[in-house]
Scaffold this motif. Structure first.
Motif: not given
Length: 379
Positions: A363-367, A157-161, A134-136
């Motif tokens: 969130n493992q498995g989330r693509t 894949n994910l947002t951190l803010s 995953k790229w965050i």
């Protein structure tokens, strides 16, 4: 005294009484509006607290939990910081943090800070990415100061803010009800309602600003406000901050002030920075310019701050601040809430990395990818 003089004196007395009555009604109206909004705000406030607790490191992570390796692609703003021990700090087991690019192929996720890849200082990791890695996307600037977003639609894949609707949400600060203080939020600092002797402070109003721009709404607001009330300005645009430039010295200085201008550099959803929380730590009443009052009420009780939009004019705001100084009963209504809360301000960037590590495990498995990053962040 003649009849004409008596009529004139009577009219003058009546006008003064009417003005005093209007001022009293104005204060009462504002406080009633704040009190009325309390019930509405409670749901949003509790929602934000709940999301904060959801993302807090969980001391119950067991030794059997799957190990996670998180690669920090670049240190934010090019400033190297030693990577934290998530087990020692937050009881998160089997979380390995590294900034060694050679670990790319084995990393479960990569945290990529927006500023460096947007400016071209650092390139994105090579494609194709390994397996379900995953790229965050991590960013704590406002949309107005986040260029190049359109280039990254469909990349992360994910947002951190700081946005409450981020995949990984961690704000600049949040309140913890005293009754909910546990090992999970042991870093939260208890707040205290002032005693009678502590209620009035020697100085009125302060503002700390480092990024001065005449195009900012906050600077225009300041120019108006200083016509009616004295504002002590600190930072690059004013007096030097006593001792050093750390937030601790800012908080100590604000301990002398009744009010603090917590003015954001731009107005966007959930963009509520350390300016607000430094005032809360210091026990000053924050006067805020940022997103709407309703947005602030997702993070704080309605009476905990004074919003510039509560007043028809800047002059009316100034009058309200001066009036509060002369009315301890009304002043206390803005401060008594403190007795029920502690304040947590996440440490940049150590807590963000550990929180992300735990989220990756969940969130493992989330693509899937974030297809409209720019549209979402500007919404």
């Amino acid at each position: 005294m003649g009849a004409g003089a008596q009529r004139k004196a009577a009219r003058s007395s009546t006008v003064s009484a009417h003005r005093a009555d209007r001022r009293r009604k104005c204060c009462d109206s504002l406080l009633k509006r704040i009190s009325f909004s309390a019930a509405v705000a409670t749901a949003g406030f509790l929602f934000v607290l709940g999301v904060c607790f959801l993302h807090l490191p969980d001391p119950l992570d067991s030794a059997e939990t799957r190990a996670v390796t998180l690669l920090i692609w670049t240190h934010p703003f090019g400033r190297y910081r030693r990577l934290p021990d998530c087990l020692a700090l937050h009881q998160i087991e089997k979380c390995t943090l590294t900034d060694d690019w050679s670990a790319y192929l084995e990393a479960d996720a990569v945290i990529i800070h927006h500023r460096e890849v947007a400016s071209g200082t650092v390139f994105l990791p090579p494609e194709p990415r390994p397996g379900a890695q995953k790229w965050i996307w991590m960013n704590y600037e406002s949309p107005a100061h986040t260029p190049g977003l359109g280039r990254f639609d469909g990349v992360f894949n994910l947002t951190l803010s700081y946005r409450t609707d981020s995949d990984i949400f961690l704000p600049y600060g949040y309140l913890v009800p005293i009754r909910h203080t546990t090992r999970r939020n042991r870093f939260a600092q208890p707040l205290h309602a002032p005693s009678r002797s502590q209620l009035l402070r020697p100085r009125l109003l302060a503002w700390v600003i480092s990024n001065w721009s005449e195009s900012h709404a906050r600077v225009a607001f300041y120019h108006q406000l200083r016509q009616y009330v004295k504002v002590d300005v600190f930072g690059r645009a004013g007096h030097p901050i006593p001792e050093d430039n750390g937030s601790g010295s800012v908080v100590r200085m604000l301990g002398q002030y009744q009010f603090y201008l917590a003015l954001e550099n731009s107005q966007h959803t959930d963009y509520i920075t350390e300016k607000l929380w430094n005032a809360v730590r210091a026990g000053s009443i924050p006067v805020v310019l940022g997103p709407s009052r309703q947005n602030y009420e997702r993070f704080m009780p309605p009476e905990a701050f004074i919003h510039v939009d509560d007043f028809p004019t800047v002059r009316a705001l100034a009058r309200y601040l001066l009036r509060l100084r002369r009315d301890p009963v009304r002043l206390r209504r803005h401060l008594d809430w403190r007795g029920g809360y502690s304040l947590h301000q996440p440490a940049f960037w150590t807590e963000h990395y550990c929180t992300a590590c735990r989220a990756v495990r969940r969130n493992q498995g989330r693509t899937e990818v974030v297809r409209d990053l720019k549209q979402w962040f500007h919404s």
